[in-house]
Scaffold this active site. Structure first.
Site, PDB file in Angstrom:
ATOM      1  N   HIS A 147       1.013 -29.481  30.196  1.00  0.00           N
ATOM      2  CA  HIS A 147       0.641 -28.177  30.730  1.00  0.00           C
ATOM      3  C   HIS A 147       1.915 -27.372  30.937  1.00  0.00           C
ATOM      4  O   HIS A 147       2.871 -27.853  31.550  1.00  0.00           O
ATOM      5  CB  HIS A 147      -0.111 -28.332  32.053  1.00  0.00           C
ATOM      6  CG  HIS A 147      -1.474 -28.916  31.895  1.00  0.00           C
ATOM      7  ND1 HIS A 147      -2.199 -29.440  32.938  1.00  0.00           N
ATOM      8  CD2 HIS A 147      -2.252 -29.066  30.799  1.00  0.00           C
ATOM      9  CE1 HIS A 147      -3.359 -29.883  32.489  1.00  0.00           C
ATOM     10  NE2 HIS A 147      -3.409 -29.662  31.194  1.00  0.00           N
ATOM     11  N   ASP A 166      -4.983 -27.740  25.121  1.00  0.00           N
ATOM     12  CA  ASP A 166      -4.000 -26.662  24.940  1.00  0.00           C
ATOM     13  C   ASP A 166      -4.615 -25.282  25.172  1.00  0.00           C
ATOM     14  O   ASP A 166      -4.173 -24.287  24.601  1.00  0.00           O
ATOM     15  CB  ASP A 166      -3.370 -26.715  23.538  1.00  0.00           C
ATOM     16  CG  ASP A 166      -2.725 -28.055  23.243  1.00  0.00           C
ATOM     17  OD1 ASP A 166      -1.898 -28.484  24.045  1.00  0.00           O
ATOM     18  OD2 ASP A 166      -3.062 -28.660  22.208  1.00  0.00           O
TER      19      ASP A 166
END
Length: 433
Positions: free
Chosen positions: A40, A12
């Site tokens: 993503h 992340d």
């Protein structure tokens, strides 16, 4: 040129944002490991895209995207993901997307097993924080040789493939019945499912290793896209709270399907603060108050792209980041979400760990990390909006000071700084790709 984009921390970090920018100049973008257990997020003029399986380069019409040998692929999820981006005007064809014939199929029972086992562990408060998408079970069956690869879908009429399918189903039914008291799955239904996937994805399946070898021989730019970060690597992460694949850049050429090639560059992506999804030790969340964490979480929109779960948050962790940087061997660092810190009067940074009164400067995932507490240094905030800055000189002096201190703690220059989610909200410092 062969470049890998990897995560330095727990995942992340904003890799999708960096890959999307690199894809503007790339010819091919390749996912080399993992499955649909992480996401993503990329923001373009067409909207916000959350990509779980598709490489971030899919948003560029001139880029060929590849799901590589090292991946486990949930074909039902892939079908939905393609449908979702096509609704926003992104066209996906076999010329635009290629699936490695060597990639492992995430079979229908893998998600079932993941859900059942995580529920069982949750009763004793010992769950791993799985995304419940079957990734661990797909990789487990890959190494036990009890699953199919995508290329097998092209040969379903062959007796050898049918025999393997029957054998693996028999074994799986024994597991599900014996461990979880589930009803057996049907072979005819399974074969029909495989035939449906073959009809849908057959045109996309190819020898992608050969395709990549040819692309590199023609001096094309190939970007390898990692999922998650160094702390989630199966070998070098905070085991057992890891993913089930190798997130390390050195695995990139292997997972992409070009094991004989070497990387020219590794871009390591860091956030300007720390975040973590899932269970496991996370020293950074011991640093500040719950109220401070919630304010940061809201400011950064820190909720998992794949799961929607609130991310655990904390200050930038220099100890963990140095370890992740060593694992990834990054020659270029991209720092994301600097803008999220803009409203803070003071910004905490973790410069070391403490255990029993002793300062520890090195990160060791084999240690009892839960026993460590963070050593905090408070830095002055810049307390103004930096999202319109497009050059390093335009940043306020205190923002530059924050970057310089991170560089000193990492012993590495930071060459790319993101100051917002849009494609144009970034600036560079030093040599950049």
């Amino acid at each position: 040129m062969l470049t890998a984009v990897t995560g330095i921390n727990w995942g992340d970090e904003g890799k999708g944002r960096v890959i999307d920018l690199l894809a503007e100049q790339a010819d091919v973008v390749v996912r080399y490991q993992g499955g649909n257990n992480a996401g993503h997020t990329v923001v373009t003029d067409q909207g916000k895209f959350v990509l779980n399986l598709l490489p971030s380069g899919i948003l560029h019409p001139g880029v060929v995207c590849v799901l590589g040998d090292g991946m486990v692929v949930d074909l039902e999820h892939l079908s939905r993901e393609i449908h979702e981006i096509e609704k926003k005007g992104i066209r996906v064809t076999p010329d635009h997307l290629k699936l490695s014939k060597r990639a492992t199929i995430s079979m229908p029972w893998h998600k079932v097993q993941d859900e059942l086992e995580e529920n069982r562990l949750a009763k004793t408060d010992s769950a791993f924080g799985s995304t419940r998408r079957g990734i661990a079970y797909a990789y487990s069956d890959k190494y036990r040789k009890k699953t199919l690869r995508l290329g097998d879908l092209l040969h379903l009429k062959e007796d050898s493939v049918k025999a393997r399918l029957k054998t693996m189903l028999e074994a799986k039914n024994l597991e599900l019945a014996g461990c979880y008291h589930q009803e057996p799955m049907s072979y005819p239904a399974l074969l029909t499912w495989c035939e449906e996937q073959a009809e849908l994805f057959g045109p996309y399946i190819a020898d992608t290793g050969e395709f990549l070898e040819q692309a590199l021989s023609e001096d094309k730019k190939v970007v390898l896209e990692a999922q998650l970060g160094a702390m989630r690597d199966i070998d070098y992460g905070i085991f057992p709270y890891t993913s089930s694949s190798s997130t390390i850049s050195a695995y990139g050429p292997i997972g992409a399907g070009i094991p004989g090639k070497s990387l020219d560059h590794v871009v390591g992506v860091l956030k300007a603060y720390s975040t973590c999804v899932g269970a496991g030790p996370f020293v950074a969340e011991k640093a500040m108050s719950d109220a401070w964490e919630e304010e940061l979480r809201k400011a950064g929109g820190e909720y998992g792209a794949a799961t929607g779960r609130p991310r655990r948050v904390g200050p930038f962790d220099a100890v963990a980041s140095r370890y992740g940087l060593k694992c990834q061997n990054a020659d270029i660092i991209a720092l994301t979400k600097m803008d999220v810190l803009s409203s803070m009067k003071e910004i905490p940074v973790i410069t070391g760990y403490k255990q029993d009164g002793v300062i520890v400067m090195d990160f060791d995932p084999m240690e009892e990390l839960e026993s460590y507490t963070p050593v905090i240094e408070m830095l002055p905030g810049w307390d103004c909006d930096i999202s319109s800055c497009r050059t390093y000189d335009e940043l306020p002096e205190k923002a530059k000071s924050y970057i310089r201190i991170l560089e000193q703690l990492l012993n590495h220059e930071i060459q790319f700084i993101s100051v917002g989610a849009r494609r144009d909200q970034f600036l560079t410092k030093g040599a950049w790709l």
